[in-house]
Design a protein around this motif. Structure first.
Motif, PDB file in Angstrom:
ATOM      1  N   ARG A 163       0.822  -1.209   0.000  1.00  0.00           N
ATOM      2  CA  ARG A 163       0.000   0.000   0.000  1.00  0.00           C
ATOM      3  C   ARG A 163       0.860   1.264   0.000  1.00  0.00           C
ATOM      4  NH1 ARG A 163      -5.078  -1.264   1.504  1.00  0.00           N
ATOM      5  NH2 ARG A 163      -5.568   0.685   0.425  1.00  0.00           N
ATOM      6  N   VAL A 164       0.600   2.123  -0.978  1.00  0.00           N
ATOM      7  CA  VAL A 164       1.355   3.364  -1.148  1.00  0.00           C
ATOM      8  C   VAL A 164       0.800   4.446  -0.223  1.00  0.00           C
ATOM      9  CG1 VAL A 164       2.011   5.168  -2.770  1.00  0.00           C
ATOM     10  CG2 VAL A 164       1.894   2.787  -3.541  1.00  0.00           C
ATOM     11  N   LEU A 165       1.667   5.024   0.601  1.00  0.00           N
ATOM     12  CA  LEU A 165       1.273   6.076   1.536  1.00  0.00           C
ATOM     13  C   LEU A 165       1.606   7.439   0.941  1.00  0.00           C
ATOM     14  CD1 LEU A 165       2.520   4.547   4.916  1.00  0.00           C
ATOM     15  CD2 LEU A 165       0.204   4.534   3.986  1.00  0.00           C
ATOM     16  N   GLY A 166       0.596   8.100   0.392  1.00  0.00           N
ATOM     17  CA  GLY A 166       0.811   9.387  -0.241  1.00  0.00           C
ATOM     18  C   GLY A 166       0.652   9.290  -1.740  1.00  0.00           C
ATOM     19  N   ALA A 167       0.838  10.427  -2.425  1.00  0.00           N
ATOM     20  CA  ALA A 167       0.682  10.480  -3.876  1.00  0.00           C
ATOM     21  C   ALA A 167       1.745   9.641  -4.570  1.00  0.00           C
ATOM     22  CB  ALA A 167       0.764  11.926  -4.355  1.00  0.00           C
ATOM     23  N   THR A 168       1.354   8.945  -5.629  1.00  0.00           N
ATOM     24  CA  THR A 168       2.320   8.213  -6.444  1.00  0.00           C
ATOM     25  C   THR A 168       3.179   9.210  -7.215  1.00  0.00           C
ATOM     26  OG1 THR A 168       0.519   7.982  -8.054  1.00  0.00           O
ATOM     27  CG2 THR A 168       1.037   6.062  -6.700  1.00  0.00           C
ATOM     28  N   TYR A 169       4.317   8.742  -7.733  1.00  0.00           N
ATOM     29  CA  TYR A 169       5.270   9.637  -8.386  1.00  0.00           C
ATOM     30  C   TYR A 169       4.659  10.404  -9.546  1.00  0.00           C
ATOM     31  CZ  TYR A 169       8.986   7.220  -5.790  1.00  0.00           C
ATOM     32  OH  TYR A 169       9.785   6.702  -4.806  1.00  0.00           O
ATOM     33  N   ASP A 170       3.789   9.747 -10.319  1.00  0.00           N
ATOM     34  CA  ASP A 170       3.193  10.440 -11.458  1.00  0.00           C
ATOM     35  C   ASP A 170       2.289  11.584 -10.998  1.00  0.00           C
ATOM     36  OD1 ASP A 170       1.439   8.554 -10.389  1.00  0.00           O
ATOM     37  OD2 ASP A 170       1.006   7.572 -12.293  1.00  0.00           O
ATOM     38  N   VAL A 171       1.445  11.318  -9.987  1.00  0.00           N
ATOM     39  CA  VAL A 171       0.577  12.363  -9.449  1.00  0.00           C
ATOM     40  C   VAL A 171       1.419  13.472  -8.812  1.00  0.00           C
ATOM     41  CG1 VAL A 171      -1.170  12.870  -7.695  1.00  0.00           C
ATOM     42  CG2 VAL A 171      -1.365  10.802  -9.096  1.00  0.00           C
ATOM     43  N   GLU A 172       2.434  13.084  -8.068  1.00  0.00           N
ATOM     44  CA  GLU A 172       3.313  14.057  -7.410  1.00  0.00           C
ATOM     45  C   GLU A 172       4.003  14.959  -8.434  1.00  0.00           C
ATOM     46  OE1 GLU A 172       5.953  13.276  -3.714  1.00  0.00           O
ATOM     47  OE2 GLU A 172       7.193  12.810  -5.467  1.00  0.00           O
ATOM     48  N   THR A 173       4.415  14.373  -9.557  1.00  0.00           N
ATOM     49  CA  THR A 173       5.088  15.158 -10.591  1.00  0.00           C
ATOM     50  C   THR A 173       4.126  16.119 -11.271  1.00  0.00           C
ATOM     51  OG1 THR A 173       6.609  13.300 -10.941  1.00  0.00           O
ATOM     52  CG2 THR A 173       6.569  15.007 -12.628  1.00  0.00           C
ATOM     53  N   ILE A 174       2.889  15.696 -11.473  1.00  0.00           N
ATOM     54  CA  ILE A 174       1.874  16.606 -12.021  1.00  0.00           C
ATOM     55  C   ILE A 174       1.704  17.810 -11.095  1.00  0.00           C
ATOM     56  CG2 ILE A 174      -0.578  16.858 -12.593  1.00  0.00           C
ATOM     57  CD1 ILE A 174      -0.530  13.868 -13.393  1.00  0.00           C
ATOM     58  N   ASN A 175       1.663  17.556  -9.802  1.00  0.00           N
ATOM     59  CA  ASN A 175       1.572  18.646  -8.832  1.00  0.00           C
ATOM     60  C   ASN A 175       2.805  19.549  -8.898  1.00  0.00           C
ATOM     61  OD1 ASN A 175      -0.926  17.787  -7.859  1.00  0.00           O
ATOM     62  ND2 ASN A 175      -0.046  16.584  -6.197  1.00  0.00           N
ATOM     63  N   GLY A 381      -8.630   2.715   2.297  1.00  0.00           N
ATOM     64  CA  GLY A 381      -9.749   1.810   2.036  1.00  0.00           C
ATOM     65  C   GLY A 381      -9.799   1.278   0.625  1.00  0.00           C
ATOM     66  N   ASP A 382      -9.034   1.871  -0.318  1.00  0.00           N
ATOM     67  CA  ASP A 382      -9.080   1.448  -1.719  1.00  0.00           C
ATOM     68  C   ASP A 382      -7.679   1.075  -2.198  1.00  0.00           C
ATOM     69  OD1 ASP A 382      -9.480   1.003  -4.386  1.00  0.00           O
ATOM     70  OD2 ASP A 382     -10.132   3.045  -4.881  1.00  0.00           O
ATOM     71  N   PRO A 383      -7.382  -0.210  -2.351  1.00  0.00           N
ATOM     72  CA  PRO A 383      -6.046  -0.633  -2.784  1.00  0.00           C
ATOM     73  C   PRO A 383      -5.662  -0.134  -4.173  1.00  0.00           C
ATOM     74  CG  PRO A 383      -7.247  -2.480  -1.830  1.00  0.00           C
ATOM     75  CD  PRO A 383      -8.241  -1.368  -2.012  1.00  0.00           C
ATOM     76  N   LYS A 384      -6.651   0.259  -4.990  1.00  0.00           N
ATOM     77  CA  LYS A 384      -6.351   0.703  -6.349  1.00  0.00           C
ATOM     78  C   LYS A 384      -5.912   2.164  -6.412  1.00  0.00           C
ATOM     79  CE  LYS A 384      -9.637  -2.551  -8.419  1.00  0.00           C
ATOM     80  NZ  LYS A 384     -10.861  -2.701  -9.247  1.00  0.00           N
ATOM     81  N   ALA A 385      -5.989   2.867  -5.298  1.00  0.00           N
ATOM     82  CA  ALA A 385      -5.683   4.295  -5.291  1.00  0.00           C
ATOM     83  C   ALA A 385      -4.592   4.617  -4.276  1.00  0.00           C
ATOM     84  CB  ALA A 385      -6.945   5.094  -4.961  1.00  0.00           C
TER      85      ALA A 385
END
Length: 421
Positions: A163-175, A381-385
């Motif tokens: 489980r990823v804690l926080g934004a994934t790298y792609d989302v983080e880079t968009i930000n 609560g959502d493993p896909k996100a």
């Protein structure tokens, strides 16, 4: 150049071997220990849990490219375990953290995982997106122990156990690109440089910069590097010749320092923004320190260690008391957050009287708004996100505790809201 090709082939071969070995592990029969048993207090137990202890693993990097991060993550987790045990433990049991240093080497990472997996209920630390991705088939099919990695690749999404804690790298880079657009003068028609590690981390971040660039009318100029590449002179020269107006770096702290230092020395004073693992405050004491303070920012999945929150202030005081000679950095935040999330899952599993791996995995799903005290609420609560899409923009500043100050509070770029990791 031949040495570079050989190194790339070597890493690719090592990871291919790792994937093959984990795939072989997936095909084997389930361990005989999968049968649940009832322990003290009527609580079901399994791997890593006895009537007296709960064993958790930590696969870290204290000697490789993320050595400073790995040390801080590990010490923060050891501090968490010490404090929990002093308060009576969890479910009437003492926590044990077993640490292995893989030095950011794929073979060592696999060997360490294979050694510890039968002995622990799960892992509160696993540094290295490529290595976590390589063991994912084995975790998902056979082992099913909870893994909270210090890795944010979108390839890890979808697993009920990793489980990823926080934004994934792609989302983080968009930000991060949104920050460059709104606050650093980047505009439609400009060229954006992106220096990135080969493999899961860098290539996932590149997807984010390309998505953001398409939305904003930018052109991405790519520079792929290896974790062993420490001198960014060639990359700076190429980006300068291309006429980029800003740079994203998805690499380690040493590469970021070299990039910024070389750019400043050659008169290329464009804003540079990195991903969360591309900075260590120890860099402020190097020759690149002044340039980092002037032209470098990075995106983070949490407020920095020096944040003005009760949790941050207490953690700083406790960490300084435990490790008085060590530098404060955001590895402490990452380690503490993962340990506290794991601990909360264990507490919920205890309430359900099920400390098996299955029980802990299910307990994690109940954490839909967990606040570790660093400005972010995590929905697990959502493993896909990812647990969050928010990022904080931080600037190096040696005058601030931890060497980092927040310049943009938690936010989600409009482009990141519509993006599917």
């Amino acid at each position: 150049m031949n040495h570079r090709r050989q190194a790339v082939r070597g890493l690719a071969a090592a990871l291919a071997a790792l994937v093959a070995l984990t795939a072989a592990g997936c095909s084997s029969k389930a361990k005989s220990g999968d049968g649940k048993q009832t322990g003290a207090g009527g609580v079901k137990t399994g791997e890593g849990v006895t009537d007296k202890t709960i064993s958790v693993g930590a696969l870290t990097d204290m000697t490789g490219v993320y050595a400073t991060l790995g040390k801080s993550v590990t010490q923060a987790q050891q501090l968490y375990v010490k404090q929990v045990n002093a308060a009576g433990g969890i479910c009437g049991r003492q926590l044990e953290l077993t640490v292995r240093d893989h030095g950011y080497d794929p073979q060592k990472a696999l060997a360490a995982y294979t050694e510890l997996e039968p002995k622990v209920v799960g892992f509160a630390q696993f540094i290295g997106s490529p290595f976590v991705a390589a063991v994912k088939p084995r975790v998902d099919v056979k082992d099913k122990g909870l893994v909270l990695p210090q890795a944010w690749s979108a390839s890890l999404l979808g697993s009920p156990y990793i489980r990823v804690l926080g934004a994934t790298y792609d989302v983080e880079t968009i930000n991060a690109v949104d920050f460059l657009l709104k606050e650093k003068g980047l505009t439609s028609g400009d060229k954006l440089g992106h220096v990135y590690f080969e493999g899961d981390y860098g290539e996932n971040a590149l997807k984010g910069s390309k998505y953001a660039a398409e939305k904003a009318g930018l052109t991405v100029v790519e520079q792929k590097i290896k974790p062993t590449d420490n001198d960014m002179s060639a990359q700076v020269a190429a980006l300068k010749q291309a006429g980029v107006k800003a740079i994203v770096i998805s690499a380690g702290p040493r590469q970021a320092a070299s990039l910024v230092g070389v750019a400043a020395a050659t008169g290329m004073k464009v804003p540079v923004v990195g991903n969360n693992s591309a900075f260590a405050p120890q860099l402020l004491g190097t020759q690149a320190g002044p340039a980092l303070e002037k032209m470098y920012w990075f995106a983070s999945p949490s407020l920095p260690i020096g944040a003005d929150t009760p949790t941050a202030k207490k953690l700083v005081a406790d960490y300084k008391a435990a490790y008085p000679s060590d530098t404060l950095d955001n590895g402490i935040v990452a380690g503490w957050t993962a340990a506290s999330v794991f601990g909360e899952a264990l507490k919920n599993a205890c309430e359900s009287k099920d400390l098996t791996r299955d029980g802990v995995d299910k307990a994690l799903l109940t954490l839909t708004s967990y606040d570790a005290g660093f400005g972010m609420s995590h929905n697990l609560g959502d493993p896909k996100a990812p647990s969050s899409r928010e990022s904080v923009i931080i600037q190096p500043d040696k005058k601030v505790p931890g060497g980092m100050r927040t310049v943009r509070q938690p936010f989600v770029a409009d482009a990141a809201k519509s993006y599917t990791p």
